[in-house]
Design a protein around this motif. Structure first.
Motif, mmCIF file in Angstrom:
data_model
loop_
_atom_site.group_PDB
_atom_site.id
_atom_site.type_symbol
_atom_site.label_atom_id
_atom_site.label_comp_id
_atom_site.label_asym_id
_atom_site.label_seq_id
_atom_site.Cartn_x
_atom_site.Cartn_y
_atom_site.Cartn_z
ATOM 1 N N VAL A 101 5.324 3.098 -1.891
ATOM 2 C CA VAL A 101 5.208 2.261 -0.698
ATOM 3 C C VAL A 101 6.567 1.622 -0.424
ATOM 4 C CG1 VAL A 101 2.773 1.776 -1.178
ATOM 5 C CG2 VAL A 101 4.536 0.204 -2.010
ATOM 6 N N LYS A 125 11.049 13.030 -4.061
ATOM 7 C CA LYS A 125 9.594 13.039 -4.193
ATOM 8 C C LYS A 125 9.083 11.668 -4.620
ATOM 9 C CE LYS A 125 7.493 15.572 -7.441
ATOM 10 N NZ LYS A 125 6.809 16.730 -8.094
ATOM 11 N N LYS A 140 12.432 1.027 -3.069
ATOM 12 C CA LYS A 140 12.389 1.788 -1.813
ATOM 13 C C LYS A 140 12.580 0.846 -0.656
ATOM 14 C CE LYS A 140 9.504 4.891 0.925
ATOM 15 N NZ LYS A 140 8.224 5.664 0.971
ATOM 16 N N PRO A 155 1.018 10.604 -6.730
ATOM 17 C CA PRO A 155 0.071 9.847 -5.896
ATOM 18 C C PRO A 155 0.789 9.064 -4.797
ATOM 19 C CG PRO A 155 -0.357 9.492 -8.242
ATOM 20 C CD PRO A 155 0.948 10.204 -8.146
ATOM 21 N N ILE A 156 0.387 9.280 -3.573
ATOM 22 C CA ILE A 156 0.988 8.582 -2.443
ATOM 23 C C ILE A 156 0.476 7.143 -2.407
ATOM 24 C CG2 ILE A 156 1.249 8.554 0.067
ATOM 25 C CD1 ILE A 156 2.672 10.862 -1.347
ATOM 26 N N GLY A 157 1.336 6.211 -2.026
ATOM 27 C CA GLY A 157 0.949 4.810 -1.956
ATOM 28 C C GLY A 157 1.091 4.079 -3.266
ATOM 29 N N THR A 158 1.973 4.558 -4.129
ATOM 30 C CA THR A 158 2.188 3.948 -5.444
ATOM 31 C C THR A 158 3.172 2.781 -5.325
ATOM 32 O OG1 THR A 158 1.760 6.057 -6.559
ATOM 33 C CG2 THR A 158 3.003 4.417 -7.788
ATOM 34 N N PRO A 208 2.095 17.022 -7.652
ATOM 35 C CA PRO A 208 2.169 16.032 -6.573
ATOM 36 C C PRO A 208 1.994 14.632 -7.139
ATOM 37 C CG PRO A 208 0.021 17.120 -6.576
ATOM 38 C CD PRO A 208 0.858 17.840 -7.595
ATOM 39 N N ASP A 246 8.991 9.451 -1.585
ATOM 40 C CA ASP A 246 7.865 9.772 -0.710
ATOM 41 C C ASP A 246 6.556 9.197 -1.250
ATOM 42 O OD1 ASP A 246 9.560 11.161 0.951
ATOM 43 O OD2 ASP A 246 9.090 13.130 0.089
ATOM 44 N N ALA A 247 6.430 9.086 -2.557
ATOM 45 C CA ALA A 247 5.186 8.602 -3.161
ATOM 46 C C ALA A 247 5.072 7.083 -3.129
ATOM 47 C CB ALA A 247 5.083 9.094 -4.607
#
Length: 253
Positions: A135, A129, A251, A105-108, A103, A132-133
């Motif tokens: 910002v 993926k 993104k 890290p979310i908010g990268t 996984p 999704d990770a």
């Protein structure tokens, strides 16, 4: 499907001599770092590098973003000995394992990777993926290789990876919610005295993981003869082609 255990063993064996033989990979990292510096649109507070290896890109990015919280990833745990000198005094954590399966890290704010994506089994899924990770406004900066990469090896032996074109990669990125900020694609041809030296170069940079079977004398002699015939230069040397692709994507909101 890539034989990931074999890949790990081959790259681990190449680590001690990697920096001395991987001039093309080092050049790629320098160019990617320059692209990141030109395109950055958000403050980089949280960042991750995938496939850090011996630290060609790591040292550049830690210098560019010295105050960021960094996650450094590689599938080979012993790369930490190469990375620690660059990480000293920085906010750095490590994540060991296959980034395709781990996984993220979310908010990268920044995901960066050099010469790693081509080893993934499902590149479109990894791009999703990565999206999704990150910002909104976050950057995915990576390098891989195109269809002409190691074309000499593929034509001589039939071994080789399946590479996406730059256009195909951009389509995947746009489909996953990225805009393309900048791309760079080029070829770099190295010359060697013999085909055996080509094999030695590939071994020393760890990228011989697509061939599971060792070389027997008759096969090696046939390889030498065919390679010289197809890719010999007037001065008796032989070529090996690299085809780097560098992409920085952002993104979208």
């Amino acid at each position: 499907m890539i034989d990931k255990p074999l890949l790990k063993r081959r790259f681990a064996a190449a680590l001690p001599g990697y920096d001395a033989h991987a001039a093309v990979q080092n050049e790629i990292c320098i160019r990617l770092d320059e692209m990141i510096g030109r395109i950055r649109i958000l403050p980089v507070d949280r960042a991750m590098e995938i496939g850090a290896g011996t630290g060609f890109l790591t040292r550049l990015l830690l210098k560019r973003f010295p105050d960021a919280q960094w996650m450094l990833n590689d599938m080979i745990e012993t790369t930490v000995e190469y990375l620690k000198p660059y990480a000293a005094g920085r906010n750095v954590a490590y994540m060991w394992g296959d980034a395709e399966l781990l996984p993220l890290p979310i908010g990268t704010d920044l995901l960066a990777s050099a010469s790693t994506v081509q080893w993934f089994d499902d590149v479109p899924a990894f791009i999703k993926k990565a999206a999704d990770a990150l910002v909104a406004g976050g950057m995915f900066a990576f390098t891989t290789f195109g269809p002409d990469n190691f074309r000499e090896i593929r034509q001589t032996t039939g071994d080789g990876l399946s590479y996406y074109s730059c256009e195909e990669l951009q389509q995947m990125l746009v489909g996953a919610g990225f805009s393309i900020a900048e791309t760079l694609e080029y070829t770099r041809v190295l010359m060697f005295d013999t085909p055996q030296e080509v094999l030695g170069h590939i071994r020393e940079t760890g990228v011989n993981a697509v061939r599971r079977i060792g070389w027997q004398r008759p096969n090696l002699e046939n390889f030498d003869s065919t390679y010289r015939t197809l890719f010999g230069a007037d001065d008796g040397r032989v070529s090996l082609t690299y085809h780097p692709i560098l992409i920085v994507a952002v993104k979208t909101e």
